[in-house]
Enzyme design. Sequence first.
Site, short mmCIF file in Angstrom:
data_model
loop_
_atom_site.label_atom_id
_atom_site.label_comp_id
_atom_site.label_asym_id
_atom_site.label_seq_id
_atom_site.Cartn_x
_atom_site.Cartn_y
_atom_site.Cartn_z
N GLY A 1 0.45 0.22 16.26
CA GLY A 1 0.13 1.09 17.39
C GLY A 1 -0.01 2.54 16.97
O GLY A 1 -0.96 3.23 17.39
N ASP B 1 8.57 5.99 17.74
CA ASP B 1 9.01 5.51 19.05
C ASP B 1 10.42 4.92 18.87
O ASP B 1 11.03 5.08 17.81
CB ASP B 1 7.99 4.52 19.65
CG ASP B 1 7.95 3.18 18.92
OD1 ASP B 1 8.63 3.03 17.88
OD2 ASP B 1 7.22 2.28 19.38
N HIS B 2 10.89 4.22 19.89
CA HIS B 2 12.25 3.65 19.83
C HIS B 2 12.40 2.65 18.69
O HIS B 2 13.45 2.58 18.06
CB HIS B 2 12.60 2.98 21.17
CG HIS B 2 11.55 2.01 21.64
ND1 HIS B 2 10.31 2.43 22.10
CD2 HIS B 2 11.53 0.66 21.66
CE1 HIS B 2 9.60 1.37 22.43
NE2 HIS B 2 10.30 0.28 22.15
N HIS C 1 -14.60 9.52 -3.99
CA HIS C 1 -13.75 9.29 -2.82
C HIS C 1 -14.01 10.35 -1.75
O HIS C 1 -13.94 10.07 -0.56
CB HIS C 1 -12.27 9.27 -3.21
CG HIS C 1 -11.98 8.23 -4.25
ND1 HIS C 1 -12.17 6.90 -4.03
CD2 HIS C 1 -11.56 8.35 -5.54
CE1 HIS C 1 -11.86 6.22 -5.12
NE2 HIS C 1 -11.49 7.08 -6.06
N ARG D 1 -16.97 9.42 0.30
CA ARG D 1 -16.66 8.36 1.27
C ARG D 1 -15.86 8.91 2.46
O ARG D 1 -16.13 8.57 3.61
CB ARG D 1 -15.88 7.24 0.57
CG ARG D 1 -16.77 6.53 -0.45
CD ARG D 1 -16.00 5.74 -1.48
NE ARG D 1 -16.90 5.25 -2.52
CZ ARG D 1 -16.50 4.73 -3.66
NH1 ARG D 1 -15.21 4.63 -3.95
NH2 ARG D 1 -17.37 4.31 -4.55
N ARG E 1 10.30 -1.96 12.03
CA ARG E 1 10.97 -3.26 12.23
C ARG E 1 10.71 -4.23 11.08
O ARG E 1 11.24 -5.34 11.08
CB ARG E 1 10.50 -3.90 13.54
CG ARG E 1 11.09 -3.23 14.77
CD ARG E 1 10.63 -3.90 16.05
NE ARG E 1 11.37 -3.38 17.20
CZ ARG E 1 10.89 -3.33 18.44
NH1 ARG E 1 9.67 -3.78 18.70
NH2 ARG E 1 11.62 -2.87 19.41
N HIS F 1 -7.24 7.97 -2.85
CA HIS F 1 -8.60 7.54 -2.52
C HIS F 1 -9.03 7.92 -1.11
O HIS F 1 -10.21 8.17 -0.87
CB HIS F 1 -8.72 6.02 -2.68
CG HIS F 1 -8.72 5.58 -4.10
ND1 HIS F 1 -9.05 4.29 -4.49
CD2 HIS F 1 -8.42 6.23 -5.24
CE1 HIS F 1 -8.96 4.18 -5.81
NE2 HIS F 1 -8.57 5.35 -6.30
N ASN F 2 -8.10 7.90 -0.16
CA ASN F 2 -8.48 8.08 1.25
C ASN F 2 -8.12 9.46 1.79
O ASN F 2 -8.43 9.76 2.94
CB ASN F 2 -7.82 7.00 2.13
CG ASN F 2 -8.03 5.61 1.57
OD1 ASN F 2 -7.09 4.94 1.14
ND2 ASN F 2 -9.27 5.15 1.52
N CYS G 1 6.51 3.16 14.08
CA CYS G 1 6.78 2.34 15.27
C CYS G 1 7.25 0.99 14.75
O CYS G 1 7.62 0.87 13.57
CB CYS G 1 5.56 2.26 16.20
SG CYS G 1 4.11 1.45 15.51
N GLY G 2 7.27 -0.03 15.59
CA GLY G 2 7.81 -1.31 15.15
C GLY G 2 7.01 -1.93 14.02
O GLY G 2 7.54 -2.23 12.95
N THR G 3 5.72 -2.10 14.27
CA THR G 3 4.83 -2.68 13.25
C THR G 3 4.05 -1.63 12.48
O THR G 3 3.46 -1.94 11.45
CB THR G 3 3.79 -3.59 13.92
OG1 THR G 3 3.03 -2.78 14.84
CG2 THR G 3 4.44 -4.75 14.66
C1 RB5 Z 1 7.44 -1.38 20.74
O1 RB5 Z 1 8.06 -2.50 21.29
C2 RB5 Z 1 6.33 -1.82 19.81
O2 RB5 Z 1 5.31 -2.43 20.50
C3 RB5 Z 1 5.81 -0.62 19.03
O3 RB5 Z 1 6.86 -0.04 18.33
C4 RB5 Z 1 4.75 -0.87 17.98
O4 RB5 Z 1 5.13 -1.89 17.10
C5 RB5 Z 1 3.38 -1.02 18.48
O5 RB5 Z 1 2.43 -1.16 17.72
#
Ligand code: RB5
Length: 145
Positions: free
Chosen positions: A70, A8-9, A133, A136, A109, A98-99, A65-67
Amino acid sequence: MRLAIGSDHAGFELKESLKKHIISKKIDLIDVGTNSSESVDYPDFAIEVGKLINENKVDFGILICGTGIGMSIAANKIKGIRAALCLMPEMAGLARKHNNANVLVLPGRLIGFELATWILDAFLNSTFEGGRHERRVNKIKTLEE
Ligand code: RB5
């Protein structure tokens, strides 16, 4: 090896940097987007990468994505997809060994480019060990039925 990458962005910048790293290894790469820092919805890109894997057009996917959370949640809802959010190379190696993870998820981010390349290389250079594995992973597959 054939890879698909999507973000994503919030993952766009890291995706663009990783693309150069991947292409320099002479790996076939499909970029499903996004193509700018304009706000988009991460599930759209998880769906596209999942499709390419399930249609056997690529071997593995990379989602950013950021974290990474998602993308992980979305990708792991897709039948046949085992997505692993990895913050260090050891996690990425074990996700393959393993997975039998077929998607690597990175937090755009939270980590820098250099660490991201180490994580990606550990993922790509590791192989599923099978054996206990596999039993599982097969139990996980029963959850999809
Ligand atoms: C976008 O702002 C952020 O929510 C997305 O990139 C992600 O981190 C979601 O899990």
